[in-house]
Design an enzyme around this catalytic site. Structure first.
Site, PDB file in Angstrom:
ATOM      1  CB  THR A   1      -2.217  -1.440  -9.157  1.00 28.78           C
ATOM      2  OG1 THR A   1      -3.477  -2.101  -9.088  1.00 28.78           O
ATOM      3  CG2 THR A   1      -1.633  -1.251  -7.776  1.00 28.78           C
TER       4      THR A   1
ATOM      5  CG  ASP B   1      -6.345  -7.516  -7.539  1.00 30.84           C
ATOM      6  OD1 ASP B   1      -5.368  -7.836  -6.839  1.00 30.84           O
ATOM      7  OD2 ASP B   1      -7.064  -6.525  -7.285  1.00 30.84           O
TER       8      ASP B   1
ATOM      9  NE  ARG C   1      -3.690   2.856  -0.680  1.00 34.27           N
ATOM     10  CZ  ARG C   1      -4.930   2.814  -0.225  1.00 34.27           C
ATOM     11  NH1 ARG C   1      -5.525   3.922   0.168  1.00 34.27           N
ATOM     12  NH2 ARG C   1      -5.594   1.669  -0.133  1.00 34.27           N
TER      13      ARG C   1
ATOM     14  CD  GLU D   1      -3.017  -0.988   0.170  1.00 39.04           C
ATOM     15  OE1 GLU D   1      -3.052   0.051  -0.533  1.00 39.04           O
ATOM     16  OE2 GLU D   1      -3.827  -1.920   0.023  1.00 39.04           O
TER      17      GLU D   1
ATOM     18  CD  GLU E   1     -10.915  -1.667  -8.568  1.00 35.76           C
ATOM     19  OE1 GLU E   1      -9.927  -1.537  -7.807  1.00 35.76           O
ATOM     20  OE2 GLU E   1     -12.087  -1.356  -8.232  1.00 35.76           O
TER      21      GLU E   1
END
Length: 698
Positions: free
Chosen positions: A685, A461, A332, A328, A596
């Protein structure tokens, strides 16, 4: 005892010589009163109640009778109006008379003063300077061309030919708007003259609809023009100027509203709690602010960007005794800082990226080279979660884009080496199922764990996403990455792809020890965009066909919900002709403002130019505004997408709503296809764009 004596009364009628008569009617009235008094109290009460009820019903029915009689006076007008519509004459409603100005000049009002554009408050239509309404007294019948003596104003009858929003007191827009579905701009035949059409969200406006209605047959002979008109001095009326909704500005407004709540109630903290007007901490590093930096730059919000930049420069410090998640914080924070550096050229952001990148490196110091999930960026130590020594596969294989780019910018190879080693290990590992990988990997042994469960949802994913994107980022020079990606897509087709029973929606399910589960996470809606990106870069054409099918399914996950927002998880019905395609369990009905689907809509529009993908995105944005927007500032995730009355605010705005969702909305609606061209940038992502490496010619 003796019974009471009975009193009898005798009615007498006397007459005199003047024919006057007398009768003792008093006693007869007394007899009626006696009968009333002989009734029981219950009977008398019932009779009085019925009389009162009849009186009330009569009073209530009086207005409907008056309306009915009043409507009969308009019946002839309504029938003539409908006849004109059936014959295509399109008469102008009573009370509106468009007036054109001189040739080539603006329209004029009653005082001869040119009037500028105005905005219709009901429809949001801009009435241009070529057509100005002149309100005149309502004529007796709509087909009379001359101005009659003004009668008293009548109650307008409803317009049966328009949508409910147009069935009101008529104005100039009402006389020019005829509801249709979607009408492109067309040209009429040359011998009939041009009839420009302007399309706006289901409204069609014709220039020639503003002319006077033709007189009837018997009025044509008697009609005398009031003022002679020279045709050479007249000009055709211009069409109503219709300004479409500025979708880009609506995205900016949504961002400003979210930023307002964050700035007021959560400034410098990780996440906004918009309902309670407070904040939540995860790492204590201002996640929302850093995640939103490049979004503000792309949206052109310079003032907001400058105040955020100042906070990063003066307040952001990574010297904290705090555990952060490697995945994360990489996607980010590191990704957001690198992206903002590339967009602005500001070296301060690169220095901050170097700082956090170096502090995350202890995560890779494991026996297997598979990184730990958590790092203490103040102490320089790393560890797995307390409950296991496993890391999720998506986390350890979705930090590569960022660390590789950090090596390229700093000319320090250590960052790229550690993440490339992870990909080499996973490439060679046994336990895959036709390219599909399990969800967990052990940091001590370096082997897959919890084998037999395969999904493209949570915990796996972005592994598939980063296989393709690393190959694109590196200039398509790493064949192992491409091989793993292509094999995985074939595994998806073979084992996870199914169609629903009722309407044949294509979806991606899960495999649990060879047992298929028709469960699809919203997270899987990244796949249409990724497949389309691969097809754009020369991969098989059937990848694009599958992308189009899955995009439709993700769209249905929204429109089949009562709020127009997708649930976190959907289950698909495999039985033909049995109910609806999508079922949502009570525990899966929440929506976290995820990006998404909007992400894939952006890719599909960029590659197909099909405007329906923009329309689908617009519908989603409107649903976000309707069900998740908090008046005091910010947007909140909700608990129940099936309940539009009480969606259940969860009081949390994830940082990715500003970092991803609104950014993809803006890119979807932008006409500038060179804005972050997909031939020059690859998105991580978390939607942070990083440049594709330009390799020197061989």
């Amino acid at each position: 005892m003796y019974p009471p004596s009975r009193k009898d009364f005798i009615a007498l009628t006397l007459s005199d010589q003047h024919s006057r008569s007398y009768n003792n009617g008093k006693h007869r009235r007394q007899s009626c009163w006696r009968k009333w008094k002989q009734l029981s109290r219950l009977q008398r009460s019932l009779i009085l109640f019925l009389l009162a009820l009849l009186l009330i019903c009569g009073l209530l029915s009086y207005p409907s009778f008056s309306e009915q009689w009043r409507g009969m006076s308009d019946r002839a007008v309504r029938e003539d109006w409908d006849e004109d519509w059936e014959r295509g004459l399109k008469p102008v409603p009573p009370g509106v008379n468009p007036v054109a100005g001189p040739a080539g000049g603006p329209a004029v009002g009653l005082a001869g003063v040119a009037v500028g554009p105005e905005l219709d408050p009901e429809l949001g239509l801009a009435v241009g300077p070529g057509l100005i309404p002149e309100v005149i007294p309502e004529p007796r019948r709509p087909k009379v061309p001359s101005v009659p003596k003004p009668p008293a104003k009548k109650r307008p009858f409803p317009n049966k030919r328009g949508p409910p929003s147009l069935q009101k007191e008529r104005n100039v827009s009402d006389s020019l708007v005829k509801p249709v579905e979607k009408v492109p701009v067309e040209k009429a035949e040359e011998d009939e003259g041009e009839k420009p059409l302007v399309s706006w969200r289901g409204a069609m406006i014709e220039a020639d609809e503003a002319t006077e209605p033709p007189p009837s047959a018997h009025e044509n002979d008697a009609a005398v023009p009031l003022v002679p008109v020279n045709p050479e001095d007249t000009a055709p009326l211009a069409p109503v100027s219709v300004k479409p909704v500025d979708r880009l500005e609506m995205v900016r407004e949504a961002f400003r509203h979210a930023w307002k709540g964050y700035k007021e109630f959560a400034w410098g903290h990780d996440e906004l709690k918009p309902v309670s007007k407070s904040y939540g901490e995860w790492f204590g590093l201002g996640l929302t602010l850093i995640d939103a930096l490049d979004t503000m730059w792309i949206l052109g919000l310079k003032e907001e960007f400058e105040e955020a930049r100042k906070w990063v420069e003066t307040e952001l410090s990574f010297s904290k005794n705090v555990d952060v998640n490697l995945f994360e914080s990489t996607i980010r924070i590191l990704g957001g800082l690198l992206s903002t550096y590339h967009l602005t050229g500001d070296e301060m952001f690169l220095e901050k990226a170097k700082d956090i990148g170096l502090r995350l490196m202890p995560a890779f110091k494991t026996p297997s080279k598979i990184p730990f999930s958590d790092v203490n960026i103040g102490k320089g130590t790393a560890h797995p979660p307390r409950w296991t020594s496993d890391s999720t596969l998506a986390e350890v294989t979705s930090v590569q884009l960022e660390f590789r780019e950090l090596s390229r910018l700093t000319q320090d190879p250590q960052y790229q080496e550690v993440v490339n080693e992870v990909m080499r290990l996973v490439h060679k590992l046994p336990g895959k199922h036709d390219g599909l990988v399990p969800m967990f990997i052990n940091t001590n042994s370096g082997q897959f764990t919890h084998k037999g469960v395969f999904t493209l949802g949570a915990r796996a994913d972005s592994y598939y996403e980063y296989l393709l994107k690393q190959w694109i980022q590196g200039g398509k020079t790493e064949p192992d990455l491409l091989e793993d990606y292509l094999e995985a897509i074939e595994g998806v087709k073979k084992h996870l792809l199914r169609t629903s029973g009722p309407t044949k929606l294509t979806f991606v399910g899960e495999l649990n020890h060879n047992r298929f589960n028709p469960k699809m996470d919203h997270l899987v809606c990244f796949l249409p965009g990724t497949l389309a990106l691969g097809a754009h870069n020369g991969l098989p054409e059937d990848h694009m066909e599958l992308a189009l099918q899955l995009m439709e399914t993700c769209h249905q996950m929204y429109i089949q919900m009562e709020t127009g927002l997708s649930p976190e998880i959907a289950h698909f019905n495999l039985q033909p002709y049995d109910g609806r395609d999508i079922d949502v369990k009570p525990a899966d009905r929440h929506n976290l403002l995820r990006p998404e689907t909007v992400e894939s809509l952006f890719y599909l529009y960029r590659f197909t130019k099909d405007a329906k993908y923009r329309d689908w995105g617009w519908d989603i944005l409107e649903s976000f505004n309707k069900y998740t927007r908090v008046p005091s500032g910010g947007y909140t995730s909700i608990s129940n997408v099936r309940d539009p009355v009480n969606p259940g605010p969860r009081d949390k705005m994830e940082s990715f709503f500003l970092g991803e969702t609104l950014k993809y909305f803006y890119l979807l609606f932008s006409d500038d296809l060179e804005l972050l061209s997909l031939d020059k940038y690859v998105f991580n992502t978390e939607a942070h764009p990083l440049p594709i490496w330009q390799l020197p010619p061989v």
